[in-house]
Design a protein around this motif. Structure first.
Motif, mmCIF file in Angstrom:
data_model
loop_
_atom_site.group_PDB
_atom_site.id
_atom_site.type_symbol
_atom_site.label_atom_id
_atom_site.label_comp_id
_atom_site.label_asym_id
_atom_site.label_seq_id
_atom_site.Cartn_x
_atom_site.Cartn_y
_atom_site.Cartn_z
ATOM 1 N N ALA A 47 -60.252 46.264 -22.271
ATOM 2 C CA ALA A 47 -61.124 46.572 -21.133
ATOM 3 C C ALA A 47 -61.669 45.290 -20.516
ATOM 4 C CB ALA A 47 -62.260 47.478 -21.579
ATOM 5 N N TRP A 48 -62.037 44.343 -21.387
ATOM 6 C CA TRP A 48 -62.546 43.067 -20.876
ATOM 7 C C TRP A 48 -61.472 42.351 -20.065
ATOM 8 C CZ3 TRP A 48 -60.945 38.030 -21.952
ATOM 9 C CH2 TRP A 48 -61.762 37.038 -21.437
ATOM 10 N N PHE A 49 -60.232 42.346 -20.587
ATOM 11 C CA PHE A 49 -59.134 41.667 -19.897
ATOM 12 C C PHE A 49 -58.817 42.358 -18.576
ATOM 13 C CE2 PHE A 49 -54.757 39.774 -19.980
ATOM 14 C CZ PHE A 49 -55.169 38.471 -20.082
ATOM 15 N N ALA A 50 -58.818 43.695 -18.561
ATOM 16 C CA ALA A 50 -58.546 44.439 -17.328
ATOM 17 C C ALA A 50 -59.671 44.230 -16.313
ATOM 18 C CB ALA A 50 -58.368 45.910 -17.637
ATOM 19 N N ASN A 51 -60.909 44.203 -16.786
ATOM 20 C CA ASN A 51 -62.023 43.943 -15.865
ATOM 21 C C ASN A 51 -61.967 42.535 -15.304
ATOM 22 O OD1 ASN A 51 -63.291 46.448 -15.888
ATOM 23 N ND2 ASN A 51 -64.347 45.991 -17.796
ATOM 24 N N LEU A 52 -61.537 41.591 -16.127
ATOM 25 C CA LEU A 52 -61.358 40.231 -15.630
ATOM 26 C C LEU A 52 -60.314 40.197 -14.527
ATOM 27 C CD1 LEU A 52 -62.106 37.230 -16.000
ATOM 28 C CD2 LEU A 52 -60.178 37.070 -17.579
ATOM 29 N N TYR A 53 -59.229 40.970 -14.715
ATOM 30 C CA TYR A 53 -58.183 41.058 -13.691
ATOM 31 C C TYR A 53 -58.747 41.664 -12.403
ATOM 32 C CZ TYR A 53 -53.905 42.476 -11.352
ATOM 33 O OH TYR A 53 -52.920 42.657 -10.435
ATOM 34 N N ASN A 54 -59.562 42.698 -12.550
ATOM 35 C CA ASN A 54 -60.116 43.361 -11.357
ATOM 36 C C ASN A 54 -61.130 42.486 -10.627
ATOM 37 O OD1 ASN A 54 -58.601 45.639 -11.777
ATOM 38 N ND2 ASN A 54 -60.195 46.673 -12.956
ATOM 39 N N GLU A 55 -61.879 41.709 -11.372
ATOM 40 C CA GLU A 55 -62.952 40.945 -10.756
ATOM 41 C C GLU A 55 -62.484 39.620 -10.167
ATOM 42 O OE1 GLU A 55 -65.844 40.630 -13.810
ATOM 43 O OE2 GLU A 55 -66.271 42.760 -13.802
ATOM 44 N N SER A 56 -61.589 38.925 -10.858
ATOM 45 C CA SER A 56 -61.162 37.623 -10.354
ATOM 46 C C SER A 56 -59.733 37.332 -10.805
ATOM 47 C CB SER A 56 -62.080 36.521 -10.869
ATOM 48 O OG SER A 56 -61.578 35.266 -10.502
ATOM 49 N N HIS A 57 -58.847 37.298 -9.842
ATOM 50 C CA HIS A 57 -57.457 36.987 -10.170
ATOM 51 C C HIS A 57 -57.304 35.521 -10.585
ATOM 52 C CE1 HIS A 57 -55.492 40.760 -8.872
ATOM 53 N NE2 HIS A 57 -56.605 40.860 -8.163
ATOM 54 N N VAL A 58 -58.182 34.679 -10.078
ATOM 55 C CA VAL A 58 -58.097 33.251 -10.425
ATOM 56 C C VAL A 58 -58.444 33.051 -11.894
ATOM 57 C CG1 VAL A 58 -59.048 30.968 -9.983
ATOM 58 C CG2 VAL A 58 -58.594 32.520 -8.087
ATOM 59 N N TYR A 59 -59.544 33.647 -12.354
ATOM 60 C CA TYR A 59 -59.920 33.514 -13.766
ATOM 61 C C TYR A 59 -58.883 34.169 -14.673
ATOM 62 C CZ TYR A 59 -64.511 31.877 -12.319
ATOM 63 O OH TYR A 59 -65.525 31.145 -11.773
ATOM 64 N N PHE A 60 -58.352 35.307 -14.234
ATOM 65 C CA PHE A 60 -57.307 35.978 -15.014
ATOM 66 C C PHE A 60 -56.085 35.071 -15.140
ATOM 67 C CE2 PHE A 60 -53.504 38.622 -15.210
ATOM 68 C CZ PHE A 60 -53.777 39.378 -16.332
ATOM 69 N N THR A 61 -55.693 34.441 -14.048
ATOM 70 C CA THR A 61 -54.534 33.554 -14.069
ATOM 71 C C THR A 61 -54.783 32.350 -14.972
ATOM 72 O OG1 THR A 61 -53.988 34.224 -11.831
ATOM 73 C CG2 THR A 61 -53.010 32.177 -12.625
ATOM 74 N N LEU A 62 -55.967 31.753 -14.841
ATOM 75 C CA LEU A 62 -56.275 30.590 -15.672
ATOM 76 C C LEU A 62 -56.289 30.962 -17.149
ATOM 77 C CD1 LEU A 62 -59.065 28.888 -13.562
ATOM 78 C CD2 LEU A 62 -56.715 28.123 -13.880
ATOM 79 N N LEU A 63 -56.894 32.091 -17.487
ATOM 80 C CA LEU A 63 -56.923 32.527 -18.879
ATOM 81 C C LEU A 63 -55.523 32.810 -19.393
ATOM 82 C CD1 LEU A 63 -58.697 33.264 -21.300
ATOM 83 C CD2 LEU A 63 -58.641 35.612 -20.473
ATOM 84 N N THR A 64 -54.701 33.418 -18.582
ATOM 85 C CA THR A 64 -53.324 33.708 -18.990
ATOM 86 C C THR A 64 -52.527 32.429 -19.184
ATOM 87 O OG1 THR A 64 -53.426 35.781 -17.770
ATOM 88 C CG2 THR A 64 -51.253 34.980 -18.361
ATOM 89 N N VAL A 65 -52.704 31.470 -18.296
ATOM 90 C CA VAL A 65 -51.970 30.208 -18.401
ATOM 91 C C VAL A 65 -52.390 29.444 -19.654
ATOM 92 C CG1 VAL A 65 -51.730 27.936 -17.315
ATOM 93 C CG2 VAL A 65 -51.470 29.996 -15.956
ATOM 94 N N VAL A 66 -53.647 29.534 -20.018
ATOM 95 C CA VAL A 66 -54.121 28.843 -21.218
ATOM 96 C C VAL A 66 -53.713 29.611 -22.475
ATOM 97 C CG1 VAL A 66 -56.216 28.198 -22.473
ATOM 98 C CG2 VAL A 66 -56.013 27.699 -20.054
ATOM 99 N N THR A 67 -53.731 30.925 -22.421
ATOM 100 C CA THR A 67 -53.476 31.746 -23.597
ATOM 101 C C THR A 67 -52.010 31.735 -24.019
ATOM 102 O OG1 THR A 67 -55.288 33.203 -22.950
ATOM 103 C CG2 THR A 67 -53.740 34.060 -24.554
#
Length: 98
Positions: A47-67
């Protein structure tokens, strides 16, 4: 022959430009497309990851690139441990070709 191909190419380019403008101008303006993740049945980190995707695509992308590299290293280390455990040694290599 070269002039014929030049004319045909020019006609094709103009036709593609005009046809696309006519097609785009024919319909009504579409509303902006909103892409969101469905979080109704998710809990915890999903849910946290999906909410991050909904709220900010930039933060989601950065987290995915780091993860992704971190998970890759962890899986590589685990695979190396499992292979050492079953007797496959990849730390030294001998060429079999002569």
């Amino acid at each position: 022959m070269c002039r014929l191909w030049t004319k045909l190419t020019g006609v094709m380019v103009v036709a593609m430009l005009v046809i696309s403008d006519v097609v785009l101008a024919a319909g009504e303006k579409a509303s902006p497309l909103v892409i969101v993740a469905d979080t109704r049945k998710l809990t915890g980190w999903e849910a946290w990851f999906a909410n991050l995707y909904n709220e900010s695509h930039v933060y989601f992308t950065l987290l995915t690139v780091v993860t992704i590299p971190i998970v890759g290293v962890i899986l590589g280390i685990l695979a190396d441990l499992v292979m050492n455990r079953i007797g496959i040694d990849l730390s030294s290599r001998e060429l079999a070709e002569h």
